[in-house]
Every structure is written in C-alpha cells, then in structure tokens.
Design an enzyme around this catalytic site. Structure first.
Site, PDB file in Angstrom:
ATOM      1  N   HIS A 141     -71.064  46.566  24.584  1.00  0.00           N
ATOM      2  CA  HIS A 141     -70.914  47.450  25.844  1.00  0.00           C
ATOM      3  C   HIS A 141     -69.869  48.442  25.162  1.00  0.00           C
ATOM      4  O   HIS A 141     -69.848  49.624  25.066  1.00  0.00           O
ATOM      5  CB  HIS A 141     -71.035  47.270  26.940  1.00  0.00           C
ATOM      6  CG  HIS A 141     -70.441  48.259  27.936  1.00  0.00           C
ATOM      7  ND1 HIS A 141     -69.202  48.498  28.138  1.00  0.00           N
ATOM      8  CD2 HIS A 141     -71.149  49.227  28.960  1.00  0.00           C
ATOM      9  CE1 HIS A 141     -69.006  49.548  29.107  1.00  0.00           C
ATOM     10  NE2 HIS A 141     -70.324  49.773  29.561  1.00  0.00           N
ATOM     11  N   ASN A 142     -68.629  47.661  25.314  1.00  0.00           N
ATOM     12  CA  ASN A 142     -67.518  48.310  25.017  1.00  0.00           C
ATOM     13  C   ASN A 142     -67.524  49.002  23.454  1.00  0.00           C
ATOM     14  O   ASN A 142     -66.956  50.076  23.283  1.00  0.00           O
ATOM     15  CB  ASN A 142     -66.086  47.382  24.899  1.00  0.00           C
ATOM     16  CG  ASN A 142     -65.915  47.276  26.558  1.00  0.00           C
ATOM     17  OD1 ASN A 142     -66.544  47.396  27.548  1.00  0.00           O
ATOM     18  ND2 ASN A 142     -64.665  46.867  26.719  1.00  0.00           N
ATOM     19  N   SER A 155     -68.229  46.392  33.988  1.00  0.00           N
ATOM     20  CA  SER A 155     -67.682  47.520  33.584  1.00  0.00           C
ATOM     21  C   SER A 155     -67.682  48.689  34.594  1.00  0.00           C
ATOM     22  O   SER A 155     -68.702  48.737  35.396  1.00  0.00           O
ATOM     23  CB  SER A 155     -68.494  47.897  32.402  1.00  0.00           C
ATOM     24  OG  SER A 155     -68.271  49.330  32.145  1.00  0.00           O
ATOM     25  N   GLU A 171     -69.074  52.087  23.790  1.00  0.00           N
ATOM     26  CA  GLU A 171     -68.363  52.887  24.403  1.00  0.00           C
ATOM     27  C   GLU A 171     -67.169  53.575  23.530  1.00  0.00           C
ATOM     28  O   GLU A 171     -67.162  54.708  23.407  1.00  0.00           O
ATOM     29  CB  GLU A 171     -67.452  52.059  25.350  1.00  0.00           C
ATOM     30  CG  GLU A 171     -66.466  52.825  26.073  1.00  0.00           C
ATOM     31  CD  GLU A 171     -65.670  51.897  27.151  1.00  0.00           C
ATOM     32  OE1 GLU A 171     -66.438  51.171  28.056  1.00  0.00           O
ATOM     33  OE2 GLU A 171     -64.658  51.726  27.068  1.00  0.00           O
ATOM     34  N   LYS A 201     -70.910  42.393  27.065  1.00  0.00           N
ATOM     35  CA  LYS A 201     -69.964  43.156  27.592  1.00  0.00           C
ATOM     36  C   LYS A 201     -69.130  43.824  26.300  1.00  0.00           C
ATOM     37  O   LYS A 201     -68.739  44.974  26.225  1.00  0.00           O
ATOM     38  CB  LYS A 201     -68.775  42.664  28.627  1.00  0.00           C
ATOM     39  CG  LYS A 201     -67.633  43.401  28.998  1.00  0.00           C
ATOM     40  CD  LYS A 201     -68.029  44.689  29.721  1.00  0.00           C
ATOM     41  CE  LYS A 201     -67.264  45.855  29.621  1.00  0.00           C
ATOM     42  NZ  LYS A 201     -65.695  45.450  30.293  1.00  0.00           N
TER      43      LYS A 201
HETATM   44  N1  LIG Z   1     -59.018  48.373  33.618  1.00  0.00           N
HETATM   45  C1  LIG Z   1     -60.237  48.536  33.371  1.00  0.00           C
HETATM   46  O1  LIG Z   1     -60.899  49.498  33.219  1.00  0.00           O
HETATM   47  C2  LIG Z   1     -60.986  47.258  32.948  1.00  0.00           C
HETATM   48  C3  LIG Z   1     -60.547  45.915  32.773  1.00  0.00           C
HETATM   49  N2  LIG Z   1     -61.295  44.758  32.339  1.00  0.00           N
HETATM   50  C4  LIG Z   1     -60.799  43.754  32.341  1.00  0.00           C
HETATM   51  O2  LIG Z   1     -60.321  43.051  33.585  1.00  0.00           O
HETATM   52  C5  LIG Z   1     -59.248  42.072  33.487  1.00  0.00           C
HETATM   53  C6  LIG Z   1     -58.282  42.740  34.433  1.00  0.00           C
HETATM   54  O3  LIG Z   1     -58.184  43.993  34.086  1.00  0.00           O
HETATM   55  P1  LIG Z   1     -56.975  44.890  34.935  1.00  0.00           P
HETATM   56  O4  LIG Z   1     -57.283  44.957  36.264  1.00  0.00           O
HETATM   57  O5  LIG Z   1     -56.987  46.194  34.268  1.00  0.00           O
HETATM   58  O6  LIG Z   1     -55.413  44.200  34.769  1.00  0.00           O
HETATM   59  P2  LIG Z   1     -54.711  43.700  33.618  1.00  0.00           P
HETATM   60  O7  LIG Z   1     -55.551  43.587  32.401  1.00  0.00           O
HETATM   61  O8  LIG Z   1     -53.462  44.665  33.250  1.00  0.00           O
HETATM   62  O9  LIG Z   1     -54.007  42.468  34.101  1.00  0.00           O
HETATM   63  C7  LIG Z   1     -53.250  42.300  35.140  1.00  0.00           C
HETATM   64  C8  LIG Z   1     -53.332  40.868  35.732  1.00  0.00           C
HETATM   65  O10 LIG Z   1     -53.376  39.922  34.965  1.00  0.00           O
HETATM   66  C9  LIG Z   1     -52.385  38.941  35.443  1.00  0.00           C
HETATM   67  N3  LIG Z   1     -51.952  38.091  34.571  1.00  0.00           N
HETATM   68  C10 LIG Z   1     -51.405  38.281  33.553  1.00  0.00           C
HETATM   69  N4  LIG Z   1     -51.044  37.122  32.676  1.00  0.00           N
HETATM   70  C11 LIG Z   1     -51.055  36.137  33.451  1.00  0.00           C
HETATM   71  C12 LIG Z   1     -50.887  34.846  33.545  1.00  0.00           C
HETATM   72  N5  LIG Z   1     -50.374  34.180  32.418  1.00  0.00           N
HETATM   73  N6  LIG Z   1     -51.252  34.061  34.623  1.00  0.00           N
HETATM   74  C13 LIG Z   1     -51.763  34.751  35.578  1.00  0.00           C
HETATM   75  N7  LIG Z   1     -52.065  35.910  35.599  1.00  0.00           N
HETATM   76  C14 LIG Z   1     -51.763  36.587  34.807  1.00  0.00           C
HETATM   77  C15 LIG Z   1     -51.512  39.720  36.320  1.00  0.00           C
HETATM   78  O11 LIG Z   1     -50.797  39.254  37.127  1.00  0.00           O
HETATM   79  P3  LIG Z   1     -49.226  39.616  37.452  1.00  0.00           P
HETATM   80  O12 LIG Z   1     -49.219  40.379  38.375  1.00  0.00           O
HETATM   81  O13 LIG Z   1     -48.437  38.197  37.982  1.00  0.00           O
HETATM   82  O14 LIG Z   1     -48.501  40.167  36.003  1.00  0.00           O
HETATM   83  C16 LIG Z   1     -52.404  40.689  36.876  1.00  0.00           C
HETATM   84  O15 LIG Z   1     -53.158  40.276  38.066  1.00  0.00           O
HETATM   85  C17 LIG Z   1     -58.691  42.348  31.993  1.00  0.00           C
HETATM   86  O16 LIG Z   1     -59.634  41.226  31.012  1.00  0.00           O
HETATM   87  C18 LIG Z   1     -59.421  43.432  31.348  1.00  0.00           C
HETATM   88  O17 LIG Z   1     -59.607  43.710  30.058  1.00  0.00           O
HETATM   89  C19 LIG Z   1     -62.561  44.998  32.606  1.00  0.00           C
HETATM   90  C20 LIG Z   1     -63.231  46.353  32.684  1.00  0.00           C
HETATM   91  C21 LIG Z   1     -62.717  47.532  33.040  1.00  0.00           C
HETATM   92  O1  LIG Z   2     -63.681  47.487  29.659  1.00  0.00           O
HETATM   93  C1  LIG Z   2     -63.206  48.413  29.635  1.00  0.00           C
HETATM   94  C2  LIG Z   2     -64.319  49.546  29.952  1.00  0.00           C
HETATM   95  O2  LIG Z   2     -65.421  49.279  29.784  1.00  0.00           O
HETATM   96  C3  LIG Z   2     -61.662  48.708  29.697  1.00  0.00           C
HETATM   97  O3  LIG Z   2     -61.169  50.002  30.229  1.00  0.00           O
HETATM   98  C4  LIG Z   2     -61.038  48.366  28.348  1.00  0.00           C
HETATM   99  O4  LIG Z   2     -59.947  48.200  28.524  1.00  0.00           O
HETATM  100  C5  LIG Z   2     -61.634  49.511  27.414  1.00  0.00           C
HETATM  101  O5  LIG Z   2     -61.403  49.161  25.955  1.00  0.00           O
HETATM  102  P1  LIG Z   2     -59.831  49.780  25.290  1.00  0.00           P
HETATM  103  O6  LIG Z   2     -58.755  49.195  26.062  1.00  0.00           O
HETATM  104  O7  LIG Z   2     -59.869  48.865  24.087  1.00  0.00           O
HETATM  105  O8  LIG Z   2     -60.049  50.991  25.049  1.00  0.00           O
END
Ligand SMILES: NC(=O)C1=CN([C@@H]2O[C@H](COP(=O)(O)OP(=O)(O)OC[C@H]3O[C@@H](n4cnc5c(N)ncnc54)[C@H](OP(=O)(O)O)[C@@H]3O)[C@@H](O)[C@H]2O)C=CC1
Ligand SMILES: O=C(CO)[C@H](O)[C@H](O)COP(=O)(O)O
Length: 474
Positions: free
Chosen positions: A184-185, A126, A188, A181
């Site tokens: 945590h969310n 996070s 949140e 996690k």
């Molecule tokens: N954004 C945030 O604040 C937070 C996100 N997370 C979690 O971290 C993870 C990544 O989040 P985030 O960085 O926001 O990006 P996204 O959740 O938008 O994921 C995008 C990534 O996933 C890849 N992807 C999607 N589908 C596939 C597939 N079928 N096979 C291989 N790769 C794939 C994409 O590749 P391509 O470029 O090829 O599309 C890209 O690299 C998620 O699980 C999210 O919930 C956790 C904490 C915080």
């Molecule tokens: O893990 C996170 C923060 O801790 C991501 O930002 C997550 O996407 C937040 O949840 P939602 O998109 O359902 O608001």
C-alpha cells in the site's frame, strides 16, 4: 476493566485509542515516556480511558484474555515492548502490532509468540492522524482465531466505503497484513511521485503559479482522478506562508524523506522477480531528491543539451493540461497494476492466499491511497479473481488505449525540455514491455551464452531443450 489497551500515544496510537473509545469500548493506555500519557489524559480526562505510568499496571487494567495494540516506532522498539510485555502476559492474550513493521519481523515475532502461547497479529493501519481518529483502512494479518477475537472492534473503528462495507478484512497468516501495508505504502510512493511529476510539467512547461495549479488539481479531483492525494495536493497549492505571504509549497525544501516501507517493497519485489518500475523509480527519486547539495553543484556544471527555443511548448495550455491529466491517469493505472501483480506473486511465494478484490475494497476509504478508481479495481478482481494483471481488465485496457497518445506526448515534451519524469516514463516503458511479444532479450541470452556458456532456448525447438553456440569462428 478495560476492553483493550494501546501502547504508544503519539499521532497514531493516541488517535486510535480515541477512535476505539468513541465506539463504546473502555481503553487502557500506556506510553514509555510518562509525560506523553499525562498530556493525553489531561486532554481526554472526560473519556472512558484509564492509564498507568508502569507497564505492569497497564497490563493489570485489562480484562482477560487481554487485547493489546502496540503503536510505536517500527523495528527494535516493537521488540523491546514485546519483550517487556512478556513479563506480565498470560497464555491466550493477544498482541496486535499496528505500526509499519517490516513483514519479515512480523513473521519472526509471530513464530516466537505462538511458541509462548501468546496470540499475535501484524496489522497494517493507514489513514494518518485523521484516519486513525475517524476511521482508518485496516489490514490485519495473523491467525484466523486472533482475527475472530478482534473482528468486531476493528470493523467498528474502520473507515466505511461508499457501499457501507468496512475497510478491514482478514488479510492472511503471519506477516500478510504488514506485507500488504508495505505494498500500500509503495503504491502511495508511486502515486505521490506521479502527482509531483504532473506538477513539475505544469510549472516548468506552462509556467503556472501555485494558485492556478491548485485549481487544476481541484478540477481533476472531480473526475476519474478523484482521490485523497489529489485532494490534498490542491489544498497544498492554496496554502500561503504566514511568514513570507508566498505559497508555502514554494518554500518547502525539495528533499523527500522516507521511513522504509517503499524501499522494503522494492527490495522484496526484486527478490521475488516482480516488476514494479513505477514504485522503484519513486523510491529512487526520493533518494536523489535527498542529495540536494550534490544536485546544486551538478546544476551548475552539467548541460541539458536542450535548445530552449526549439523545444519550447507552443501549443494550447488547456490542451497540455488535459494531456497531463490523461498521462497521470494512465501512469497511475500502470503503477497500481504493478503493485497488485506484486501481491499476486508474493501471495504464492509466502502462501498468504491474498484476496486482491478484498484488499482493493478495503483501500477504497480511510487510507492514503483511497480513490474512486479503487472501486474499478475492486470490481475487476471481483469479476475475475484470477486476473493476472489489471492492464488486461477491459475497462483499463480501453482507458489506456484512449490515453496513450497524450501519455506519449507529455513524456516527449518533458524529455525534450530536460524535465525528469521517471515515474511517468518507467510506467510507459513497463506498459510497452508488457505488451511486447518480442523483446530484445534474445540478444541478452546470446551475449550470456557467448561469454558464459549459459545456453539459450530456440524459438523453433522444444522449450525444455537448451542450446549452446560457438558464436565466432576461431
Ligand atoms: N504517522 C502516520 O501517518 C502513520 C504512522 N504509522 C506507523 O504507526 C507507528 C506509530 O507512528 P506515529 O504515531 O507516527 O509515531 P512515531 O512513529 O513517531 O512513534 C512514536 C511512539 O513510539 C514510541 N517509542 C519509540 N521508541 C520506543 C521504545 N524503544 N520503546 C517504547 N516506545 C517507543 C514513542 O514513545 P515516547 O513518547 O516514549 O518516545 C511514541 O509513543 C509507526 O510504526 C508508524 O510507522 C502507520 C500509519 C500512518
Ligand atoms: O504509513 C504511512 C502512510 O500510509 C505513514 O505516513 C508513513 O510514514 C509514510 O511513509 P514515508 O514516511 O516513508 O513517506
């Protein structure tokens, strides 16, 4: 050879890779769509990072036993990446799924990969974009052996609390990291909903403008509410839209989206019999908010029943602002108490052996719910690891006592004016229920026995005995 690999170069994966590299590890990266890898490498060509267009090439860049972080969309994409990786990995290699995976998926993957001799960790991360780059809070679950393989890396890249402790610690086996996690969310979600309700009262009762509300949140952030979410809320109210020159927050559509973690937590809590009403109401409010079109129609047809003149707040604005602050803090204590009690119940159910003090400690910095207040929660569980509910920790018991009158007053004012405050009021209802020696559940048991012969227990008899009554004379 690279020390560690990262798959998925979107917001989180890209920044995590840079964080690891900054901590003196050589990193290999891969992304399904190669153009994203190319962009990433173009921007970071000067760093100790190598890449490959093909997954096999990426795997071959890693020193053995390999350590691979997956940071892609949760759900099927994670299964797909693991399936492809299995073509190239060898026994003893380690996969870490660092996305927001559903903990039951992690349990399934852990069993499947263990059978193949591949180590697996479900790691909650996070902190969003900024945290991933400069130090997130990390919740690793899996085998203790796997944790030992990566502890040194995760400790280096994690956020550090004010006392210097790294915001990472071994959480527990299999899906424990992703479970924590998810909670945590969910906390949140509750925290954000409570802040949104405080804002709604300030704007609708006192008719305050965003600039003034920004100042109020900035002031609140200097006291016991000091937290990342309050800090960014103040910044949000200050932002002026380039296009209209109006506060941007007033132009943002009032439909809150969600990706699943809050909903999973509510569903799971119901399965476990854990009461988390503040979290549930936050999830439900996001759902209701998303029904914008229906709400617009209903807003023209349904009555509030409010006599505006009678219900109008005529007291001092400063007094109400302070009461809202106290109500927010009291509700927040209850929301966290619910989340922590859920962890306690889940720990027993899933044999996770969770250490609540350690979890509160690693949430103190780096993550979205980071807050000064988490120091107190850490202290509560360190003083009493068997604490059944945070409300019973003397500091919180007394704080709630001090804030109760304002908490009730704020809810009365909001309800009187027809302003929805589901998280504020469900938190208070939870508090009042939790502290009630007698609830009207006697009547519910009597009704169940009346229509279904479900039996009941008597206050004046042994609790192992069941009774059935003929409730009406026929
Ligand atoms: N954004 C945030 O604040 C937070 C996100 N997370 C979690 O971290 C993870 C990544 O989040 P985030 O960085 O926001 O990006 P996204 O959740 O938008 O994921 C995008 C990534 O996933 C890849 N992807 C999607 N589908 C596939 C597939 N079928 N096979 C291989 N790769 C794939 C994409 O590749 P391509 O470029 O090829 O599309 C890209 O690299 C998620 O699980 C999210 O919930 C956790 C904490 C915080
Ligand atoms: O893990 C996170 C923060 O801790 C991501 O930002 C997550 O996407 C937040 O949840 P939602 O998109 O359902 O608001």
């Amino acid at each position: 050879m690279a020390d560690i690999g990262v798959i998925g170069l979107s917001t989180m994966g890209g920044n995590l890779a840079l964080n690891i590299e900054r901590n003196k590890f050589k990193v290999a990266v891969y992304n399904r769509t190669y153009s994203r890898t190319e962009n990433f490498m173009k921007q970071n060509g000067d760093k100790n990072i190598v890449s490959s267009e093909k997954l096999e090439g990426f795997v071959n860049l890693l020193s053995k036993p390999r350590k691979i972080i997956i940071m892609v969309v949760a759900g099927k994409p994670v299964d797909s990446v693991i399936e492809q990786l299995l073509n190239y990995l060898e026994k003893g290699d380690l996969i870490m799924d660092c996305g927001n995976s559903f903990f039951e998926d992690t349990e399934r993957r852990a069993i499947m990969l263990e059978e193949k001799g591949i180590k697996f960790m479900g790691v909650g991360v996070s902190g969003g974009e900024e945290g991933a780059l400069n130090g997130p809070s990390i919740m690793p679950g899996g085998s203790p052996e796997a944790w030992n393989d990566v502890k040194h890396i995760l400790e280096l890249i994690s956020a550090k609390a004010d006392d210097g402790r790294p915001c990472v610690d071994y959480i527990g086996p299999r899906g424990a990291g992703h479970y924590v996690k998810s909670v945590h969310n969910a906390i949140e979600y509750a925290d954000m909903q409570l802040i949104a309700e405080a804002y709604d009262i300030l704007r609708k009762v006192l008719k305050l403008q965003p600039q003034k509300i920004a100042q109020i949140f900035e002031d609140w952030n200097k006291g016991e509410l000091d937290s990342y979410l309050i800090e960014i809320t103040s910044k949000i109210f200050k932002k002026i839209d380039d296009k209209t020159q109006k506060p941007l927050v007033d132009i943002v559509l009032d439909k809150a989206a969600q990706k699943g973690t809050g909903k999973w937590t509510s569903q799971n809590a119901l399965n476990l019999g854990a009461p988390i009403p503040a979290i549930n109401s936050a999830v439900v409010e996001r759902v209701i908010s998303s029904m914008k079109e229906k709400r617009v129609i209903a807003s023209k047809k349904l009555f509030s029943g409010v006599d505006e003149e009678k219900a109008k707040y005529s007291g001092s604005p400063e007094e109400l602002i302070e009461s809202v602050r106290k109500a927010l803090y009291a509700s927040k204590i209850n929301a966290y108490a619910q989340g922590m009690e859920l962890l306690l119940i889940a720990s027993e159910e899933y044999k996770y052996n969770l250490n609540l003090g350690s979890i509160a400690s690693l949430w103190r910095s780096g993550c979205i719910i980071r807050a000064k207040f988490l120091n107190l929660i850490t202290q509560a569980y360190e003083e009493d690891p068997k604490l059944t509910n945070l409300l019973l920790y003397p500091y919180f018991t007394n704080k709630l006592k001090d804030n109760l009158a304002d908490w009730r007053k704020v809810i009365q004012i909001a309800v009187g004016l027809g302003i929805p405050v589901p998280a504020f009021s469900s938190s208070l209802a939870y508090y009042d229920s939790y502290r009630s020696e007698f609830l009207p559940a006697n009547l519910i048991q009597a009704q169940r026995d009346f229509f279904g012969a479900h039996t009941f227990k008597r206050l004046d008899a042994d609790l192992n005995e069941n009774f059935h009554a003929h409730w009406e004379d026929k």
